[in-house]
Design a protein around this motif. Sequence first.
Motif, PDB file in Angstrom:
ATOM      1  N   GLU A  94       0.833  -1.210   0.000  1.00 35.46           N
ATOM      2  CA  GLU A  94       0.000   0.000   0.000  1.00 35.46           C
ATOM      3  C   GLU A  94       0.861   1.251   0.000  1.00 35.46           C
ATOM      4  N   LYS A  95       1.946   1.236   0.765  1.00 29.99           N
ATOM      5  CA  LYS A  95       2.856   2.382   0.777  1.00 29.99           C
ATOM      6  C   LYS A  95       3.417   2.624  -0.622  1.00 29.99           C
ATOM      7  N   ASN A  96       3.879   1.574  -1.274  1.00 33.90           N
ATOM      8  CA  ASN A  96       4.437   1.713  -2.615  1.00 33.90           C
ATOM      9  C   ASN A  96       3.386   2.201  -3.609  1.00 33.90           C
ATOM     10  N   GLU A  97       2.165   1.709  -3.481  1.00 33.79           N
ATOM     11  CA  GLU A  97       1.081   2.153  -4.357  1.00 33.79           C
ATOM     12  C   GLU A  97       0.804   3.645  -4.153  1.00 33.79           C
ATOM     13  N   ARG A  98       0.799   4.077  -2.926  1.00 34.01           N
ATOM     14  CA  ARG A  98       0.573   5.497  -2.635  1.00 34.01           C
ATOM     15  C   ARG A  98       1.678   6.368  -3.239  1.00 34.01           C
TER      16      ARG A  98
END
Length: 113
Positions: A94-98
């Motif tokens: 999720e962090k990478n997607e953000r």
Amino acid sequence: IALGVGFNFKNYFADLTQLEHIITTGTTGSGKSVFGNDVVVFLSSLFPPSKVSFLLFDFKQVEYYEYSSSPHLKSPVITDASKAFDALEKLIDEKNERLTSGRSIDEYPYIVA
């Protein structure tokens, strides 16, 4: 947020948005769980779920059960250590997607694990 009191009796505070990690250590009865509960209560009382959410781990199954119905939780409280790795991997994804979405980081809620 208040982090604690040092040996010099000086109070220590920090802006959680500026910290990447906080590691809480100490002996039994030194207040680690009290600190964790204080952080959850403080942040969930100040901010709606659209601004802050929690990923809670409680392997002893005694600390965070009272939050099981909180709308601030990203998932049920994780009590099985074998599921912790998967939950953390999803958090990294999720962090990478953000970071790659092109949207402003301010559009997302903070996540406290």
